[in-house]
Design a protein around this motif. Structure first.
Motif, PDB file in Angstrom:
ATOM      1  N   UNK A  94       0.854  -1.192   0.000  1.00  0.00           N
ATOM      2  CA  UNK A  94       0.000   0.000   0.000  1.00  0.00           C
ATOM      3  C   UNK A  94       0.886   1.237   0.000  1.00  0.00           C
ATOM      4  N   UNK A  95       0.564   2.196  -0.852  1.00  0.00           N
ATOM      5  CA  UNK A  95       1.316   3.454  -0.843  1.00  0.00           C
ATOM      6  C   UNK A  95       1.040   4.209   0.444  1.00  0.00           C
ATOM      7  N   UNK A  96       2.078   4.804   0.979  1.00  0.00           N
ATOM      8  CA  UNK A  96       1.973   5.481   2.264  1.00  0.00           C
ATOM      9  C   UNK A  96       1.909   7.002   2.046  1.00  0.00           C
ATOM     10  N   UNK A  97       0.777   7.462   1.501  1.00  0.00           N
ATOM     11  CA  UNK A  97       0.508   8.885   1.262  1.00  0.00           C
ATOM     12  C   UNK A  97       1.474   9.503   0.248  1.00  0.00           C
ATOM     13  N   UNK A  98       2.048   8.686  -0.665  1.00  0.00           N
ATOM     14  CA  UNK A  98       2.854   9.283  -1.739  1.00  0.00           C
ATOM     15  C   UNK A  98       1.977  10.040  -2.732  1.00  0.00           C
ATOM     16  N   UNK A 106      -8.139   8.066  -0.359  1.00  0.00           N
ATOM     17  CA  UNK A 106      -7.662   7.296   0.786  1.00  0.00           C
ATOM     18  C   UNK A 106      -6.181   7.482   1.079  1.00  0.00           C
ATOM     19  N   UNK A 107      -5.366   7.545   0.046  1.00  0.00           N
ATOM     20  CA  UNK A 107      -3.929   7.699   0.231  1.00  0.00           C
ATOM     21  C   UNK A 107      -3.177   6.411   0.465  1.00  0.00           C
ATOM     22  N   UNK A 108      -3.903   5.280   0.527  1.00  0.00           N
ATOM     23  CA  UNK A 108      -3.257   3.987   0.768  1.00  0.00           C
ATOM     24  C   UNK A 108      -3.513   3.027  -0.393  1.00  0.00           C
ATOM     25  N   UNK A 109      -3.470   3.518  -1.609  1.00  0.00           N
ATOM     26  CA  UNK A 109      -3.779   2.678  -2.769  1.00  0.00           C
ATOM     27  C   UNK A 109      -2.847   1.474  -2.866  1.00  0.00           C
TER      28      UNK A 109
END
Length: 264
Positions: A94-98, A106-109
């Protein structure tokens, strides 16, 4: 089984647990809440605690007693041994707000899988991040960031195709061994001295990549011009010290302890 001072037991378990949420709270992104609320069926996958294979073998042996003048020195020796082997537990990236690459806010795609998943050696090259790409197409000429979501071309944002818990963390291997000596002091009093060794072979056991930060980030080394991860994912914690311990339990380096016990 027990035979002439030898006691041994071996167990092998094959299991598979599937669900769409393994607990009620998102300690790990999208572990309980769906990545895409309009497609909850996409969350069906391996349970967080799914461990396919586990093998354990315990052995104890008391050496024969010979008696004689030196019985207190030669008799009462024995060994105990426990071997544990098990597969790793699953995880997701999961991406961490990149960036808000899917446009969901959501920011966690989760990323798209754009190449074969390549596992390497732990701890520095556990998995090749170039096989994972942001879920949009980079190339917006008015982007304010080369790696942020502003670089997504209009109409290309979507939810990543990486399934929930489709990746597998590192396995666990450990051999614990002890040597003991029972000495009869009186008819009803026995002294036992023990030397115990944990992870005797000093095999490195690393925690699931979601520790210690409760997230495995495919952009932990950055994102290239095509939106792919850079380099390899490094494992940074062992199971004995990672926050949220245990994913695998144990995991520390070789350790030894000495003990004395009186039975009466």
């Amino acid at each position: 089984a027990s035979w002439r001072g030898l006691t041994s037991q071996a167990n092998f378990v094959w299991s598979h647990s599937i669900d769409n949420a393994s607990d009620l709270e998102d300690f790990i992104p999208n572990a309980a809440q769906p990545n895409n609320s309009f497609n909850t069926t996409a969350e069906r996958g391996n349970s967080n605690f799914d461990i396919r294979r586990r093998f354990s073998w315990s052995l104890g042996y008391e050496f024969p007693k010979h008696g004689g003048s030196f019985a207190k020195l030669t008799d009462g020796w024995g060994v105990d041994s426990i071997v544990s082997l098990q597969d790793g537990q699953p995880f997701s990236f999961n991406y961490n707000f990149e960036g808000d690459y899917s446009g969901s806010g959501g920011g966690f795609d989760r990323p798209d899988v754009v190449g074969p998943v390549q596992y390497g050696s732990a701890p520095y090259n556990f998995i090749n991040l170039a096989s994972f790409q942001v879920p949009c197409t980079f190339g917006n000429t008015t982007a304010s960031s080369s790696s942020g979501d502003s670089n997504c071309q209009a109409g290309t944002r979507h939810f990543g195709n990486l399934g929930r818990n489709t990746l597998v963390g590192p396995s666990f291997k450990e051999w614990n061994f002890s040597l003991f000596k029972n000495t009869v002091i009186t008819e009803h009093v026995v002294l036992q001295l023990r030397a115990e060794f944990f992870n005797l072979l000093n095999h490195p056991n690393f925690a699931n990549p979601e520790l210690p930060n409760f997230i495995a980030d495919p952009a932990s080394n950055g994102i290239d011009a095509n939106g792919r991860g850079v380099g390899n994912l490094a494992l940074t914690a062992t199971g004995d010290v990672g926050i949220g311990n245990p994913f695998l339990g144990g995991g520390g380096p070789r350790g030894a302890q000495f003990a004395a016990k009186i039975t009466f």
